[in-house]
Design a protein around this motif. Structure first.
Motif, PDB file in Angstrom:
ATOM      1  N   HIS A 181       0.736  -1.141  -0.021  1.00 26.62           N
ATOM      2  CA  HIS A 181      -0.020  -0.018   0.035  1.00 26.62           C
ATOM      3  C   HIS A 181       0.907   1.209  -0.084  1.00 26.62           C
ATOM      4  N   GLY A 182       2.165   1.096   0.181  1.00 26.60           N
ATOM      5  CA  GLY A 182       2.908   2.460   0.123  1.00 26.60           C
ATOM      6  C   GLY A 182       3.214   3.139   1.471  1.00 26.60           C
ATOM      7  N   ASP A 183       4.246   3.952   1.577  1.00 25.56           N
ATOM      8  CA  ASP A 183       4.441   4.433   2.903  1.00 25.56           C
ATOM      9  C   ASP A 183       3.464   5.703   2.914  1.00 25.56           C
ATOM     10  N   ASN A 184       3.065   6.111   1.670  1.00 23.81           N
ATOM     11  CA  ASN A 184       1.713   7.380   1.921  1.00 23.81           C
ATOM     12  C   ASN A 184       0.458   6.682   1.837  1.00 23.81           C
ATOM     13  N   PRO A 199      -4.989  -1.177  -3.410  1.00 22.79           N
ATOM     14  CA  PRO A 199      -5.894  -0.096  -3.034  1.00 22.79           C
ATOM     15  C   PRO A 199      -5.273   1.063  -2.230  1.00 22.79           C
ATOM     16  N   PRO A 200      -5.716   2.104  -2.458  1.00 18.17           N
ATOM     17  CA  PRO A 200      -5.325   3.026  -1.358  1.00 18.17           C
ATOM     18  C   PRO A 200      -6.089   3.147  -0.396  1.00 18.17           C
ATOM     19  N   LEU A 201      -5.283   3.144   1.073  1.00 22.47           N
ATOM     20  CA  LEU A 201      -5.999   3.011   2.343  1.00 22.47           C
ATOM     21  C   LEU A 201      -6.276   4.474   2.831  1.00 22.47           C
ATOM     22  N   TRP A 202      -5.784   5.483   2.294  1.00 20.49           N
ATOM     23  CA  TRP A 202      -6.137   6.994   2.891  1.00 20.49           C
ATOM     24  C   TRP A 202      -5.822   7.844   1.614  1.00 20.49           C
ATOM     25  N   GLY A 203      -6.145   8.938   1.819  1.00 22.54           N
ATOM     26  CA  GLY A 203      -6.010  10.009   0.658  1.00 22.54           C
ATOM     27  C   GLY A 203      -7.307  10.212  -0.086  1.00 22.54           C
ATOM     28  N   ASN A 204      -7.295  11.006  -0.983  1.00 27.31           N
ATOM     29  CA  ASN A 204      -8.491  11.230  -1.798  1.00 27.31           C
ATOM     30  C   ASN A 204      -9.145  10.492  -2.735  1.00 27.31           C
TER      31      ASN A 204
END
Length: 299
Positions: A181-184, A199-204
């Motif tokens: 998921h990446g550091d960001n 999938p992204p876990l946070w952010g827009n």
């Protein structure tokens, strides 16, 4: 009498499930070879590759944030404790406290479209909606009314005697989650940028604060029983405390703030970990978000 060879070629009949029997998804070879079968198969494609059809570059319409239904409903909704569709056909329409209404399958799918995918609803009469409804109902079609298949939802974890800790969760994330998921927390896009491999876990581009998975109890249980990817409830990698803490870390990050004016009109029915007031008790939003929950359960 059939010969032994003929008997070996005869496929056993899959009987309807009984209470407390372990659920196994139906065999896709049993999807009929007719127009209804085509609809079911298209529905599965939509669940697996939602973004291809309905994402920002979707070939049907740009309705969602780029996530796929399968990101939360693992293996196209067939994995126990990975949000399977096993209890859809036998459960819907059903009344739900969150919306305060009897929800159809179409309404429930559109709730996911608007919350988990932070997008727009599908026309309930569209081919895509009819296909998704056909598929999710087919997955659970062997579970009779009144019987709840085991393995539904994401399971549940024993609550902690302390608050879930985002700082400890950051350490868990760096060990077990960052490689996908990446550091960001932004996930990994496909080469053509049409969908997320992870999938992204946070952010827009992630789920918004009104998604059910935003609440810690569900997020922690999903993580415990399914993550890192490939883990199952029978062979988890994380301890209960690690799952709670990493869920707290993920939930603490910024994401779209989207609310629905019909949510939890009866505040007495808000779950213990719903992190937005007002409440029927005197506990703070911080306490409802991270716990400890034991006192909240006694209210």
């Amino acid at each position: 009498m059939l010969s032994s060879r003929t008997q070996s070629l005869v496929k056993p009949v899959q009987l309807p499930y009984r209470e407390n029997e372990e659920w196994v998804s139906p065999d896709e070879q049993d999807i009929p070879s007719d127009r209804q079968g085509d609809l079911i198969r298209y529905g599965k494609d939509l669940i697996i590759a939602t973004s291809t059809y309905l994402g920002p570059k979707g070939i049907i319409a740009p309705l969602t944030n780029g996530m796929n239904c399968q990101n939360c409903h693992l293996h196209a909704g067939t994995q126990n404790f990975g949000n399977p569709f096993s209890n859809v056909a036998n459960n819907y329409p059903r009344y739900r406290d969150r919306s305060g209404r009897v929800e159809s399958t179409e309404f429930r799918i559109n709730e996911c479209m608007q919350r988990s995918m932070n997008g727009q609803p599908l026309d309930s009469s569209s081919l895509e909606m009819r296909a998704m409804v056909a598929y999710v109902k087919w997955v659970g079609h062997l579970v009779p009314k009144g019987i709840k298949a085991t393995g539904g939802g994401v399971g549940s974890l024993p609550i902690l005697d302390r608050a879930a800790d985002p700082i400890k969760g950051r350490q868990v994330y760096s060990i077990h989650c960052v490689r996908c998921h990446g550091d960001n927390g932004s996930g990994v896009l496909s080469m053509d940028s049409t969908a997320y491999i992870y999938p992204p876990l946070w952010g827009n581009k992630s789920f918004n604060v009104s998604a059910g998975i935003f609440r810690l109890s569900g997020l922690a249980s999903f993580i415990k029983n399914n993550m890192p990817l490939g883990v199952t409830s029978a062979s988890p990698q994380l301890t209960n405390e690690e799952a709670w803490d990493v869920a707290a870390f993920v939930s603490a990050q910024k994401r779209p703030m989207k609310f629905f004016n019909y949510d939890w009109k009866d505040i007495k029915k808000k779950p213990m970990d719903y992190p937005f007031g007002p409440y029927a008790d005197s506990f703070t939003e911080q306490r409802h978000k991270y716990g400890p929950y034991r006192e909240l359960m006694k209210k």
